[in-house]
Design an enzyme around this catalytic site. Structure first.
Site, short mmCIF file in Angstrom:
data_model
loop_
_atom_site.label_atom_id
_atom_site.label_comp_id
_atom_site.label_asym_id
_atom_site.label_seq_id
_atom_site.Cartn_x
_atom_site.Cartn_y
_atom_site.Cartn_z
N GLU A 135 -2.67 6.38 6.67
CA GLU A 135 -3.41 6.62 5.43
C GLU A 135 -3.19 5.50 4.43
O GLU A 135 -4.11 5.09 3.72
CB GLU A 135 -3.00 7.96 4.82
CG GLU A 135 -3.88 8.45 3.68
CD GLU A 135 -3.49 7.89 2.32
OE1 GLU A 135 -4.29 8.01 1.37
OE2 GLU A 135 -2.37 7.35 2.18
N ASP A 180 2.68 8.53 7.35
CA ASP A 180 3.17 7.19 7.07
C ASP A 180 3.60 7.08 5.62
O ASP A 180 3.17 7.84 4.76
CB ASP A 180 2.10 6.14 7.40
CG ASP A 180 0.80 6.38 6.64
OD1 ASP A 180 0.37 7.56 6.54
OD2 ASP A 180 0.21 5.41 6.12
#
Length: 396
Positions: free
Chosen positions: A146, A81
């Site tokens: 994350e 991400d």
């Protein structure tokens, strides 16, 4: 956008850069990591490896790739991400159209941390292409979420994918591979909601001001947490900030609701439970008073990561690093959290380090990675995997 993969034959410089470019072009802003996972998995389709996709939510797949069939396991980790690009007018080039300027690849996630992830992926592909016989296994743990809470790493840890690792390398950016991070601060994000009762502002005695009650919490929290004065020689002390406040309905009404959000950055000397207890004690004390109705919740808290600056994994990393860089790598800590906080909760006793390519432009506009560093990082990760597993096999 075509993400079906590239034919990985001779892993030349152009192919390595093209893999990085393709990963950067996928818009995985706090979501949509499944496309990244699909692309990376496709690169390994011709090799005898174990590929597992672990779904967290719709369009959000973690990816686990294991090369080798037996022996100690070295973990490689990177997240898929990225954060939002922000104001597009601040970008010289479109954030999801990776562009090379002056030997730098620009694009959202280039530094944090698709550059490091791509370097790990290419390193594993080259190990397979060269048919290097490893004295153990390497497991790539590519995670979702994350940037917003390490919940992909938490899921993989719960399912056992990090159990009994021999060591873990996280390819977050560390000043273009010039720092080895072995200890990191933890993080606690919390929200406090205050419920009151609306009334006309001309007759406040008929209402309960939710903002006033919330501010009572604010003052106590700032005061109580300032008493945690112990410091870490590498990370310093804790920090506590109230970062978001919302409340009220309109200017001539007593507010019936209000909320705030706070952020605590912790150090290994203070387990997170100490802060939970301190905050919840304030909530209990205030709710015992007339007209108070407060509640608290937490969002993916992470423990601080302890570590030893002279651990075996660091010594090996230093030895391999000096083969590629003239300047000795600095062993240090990080003020930010990373997926290691979750993976280190797995079974077994292993150390993790953070060491990755990527500039200081994480989360900024015009984020970039130095291509020379990216290409050198690929060589480092290959050499490190071979050297680390060789030494582990001798210990065993």
């Amino acid at each position: 956008m075509n993400i079906k993969g590239i034919v990985v034959g001779l892993m030349d410089k152009k192919t390595k850069i093209e893999i990085l470019k393709t990963i950067l072009a996928i818009e995985s802003i706090n979501n949509n990591e499944a496309l990244v996972a699909d692309y990376i998995a496709s690169l390994f389709s011709e090799y005898p490896v174990t590929v597992e996709k672990v779904t967290y939510a719709h369009n959000r797949d973690n990816l686990v790739i294991t090369i080798g069939s037996s022996g100690p396991i070295l973990g490689f980790s990177g997240h898929m991400d990225v954060v939002a690009p922000g104001n597009l007018t601040d970008w010289v080039t479109p954030p999801f159209e990776p562009t090379i300027i002056d030997n730098r690849m620009f694009g959202r996630g280039a530094a944090d941390m698709k550059g490091g992830l791509a370097a790990l992926v290419v390193a594993l592909l080259e190990l397979l292409e060269k048919n290097i016989k490893l004295k153990g296994r390497v497991r790539l743990l590519a995670t979702v979420g994350e940037e917003t809470g390490e919940y992909g790493a938490a899921q993989l840890t719960k399912l056992g994918y990090a159990d009994n690792l021999a060591g873990l390398v996280i390819a977050e950016p560390t000043d273009n591979m010039q720092r080895i991070v072995y200890t990191s601060r933890g993080v606690i994000d919390y929200k406090v909601i205050s419920k009151g009762k609306s009334a006309h502002s001309a007759r406040p005695q008929y209402g309960i001001n939710a903002i006033d009650n919330l501010l009572a919490f604010y003052e106590l929290a700032k005061k109580r947490l300032s008493a945690f004065t112990e410091t870490d020689t590498i990370l310093g002390g804790i920090t506590h900030n109230i970062t978001v406040i919302n409340g009220g309905e309109q200017i001539n009404s007593i507010p019936s609701s209000a909320e705030l959000m706070g952020n605590i950055r912790t150090i290994p000397q203070y387990p997170n439970q100490i802060f939970f207890e301190a905050l919840e004690k304030i909530i209990v004390e205030l709710n015992e008073k007339k007209d108070f109705d407060l509640s608290i919740s937490y969002s993916f808290p992470e423990e601080a990561i302890p570590g030893e600056p002279d651990s075996n994994i660091i010594q090996i990393a230093q030895k391999v690093h000096q083969q590629y860089w003239k300047i000795p790598v600095k062993v240090t800590g990080s003020l930010g959290a990373n997926d290691g906080a979750e993976f280190l909760q797995a079974k077994g006793d292993f150390a993790s380090i953070v060491l990755g390519p990527g500039s200081h432009t994480s989360h900024q506009s015009n984020e970039y990675i130095e291509l020379d560093t990216y290409l050198k990082a690929i060589k480092f990760y290959q050499n490190f995997a071979v050297t680390f597993l060789n030494e582990q096999s001798q210990v065993i």
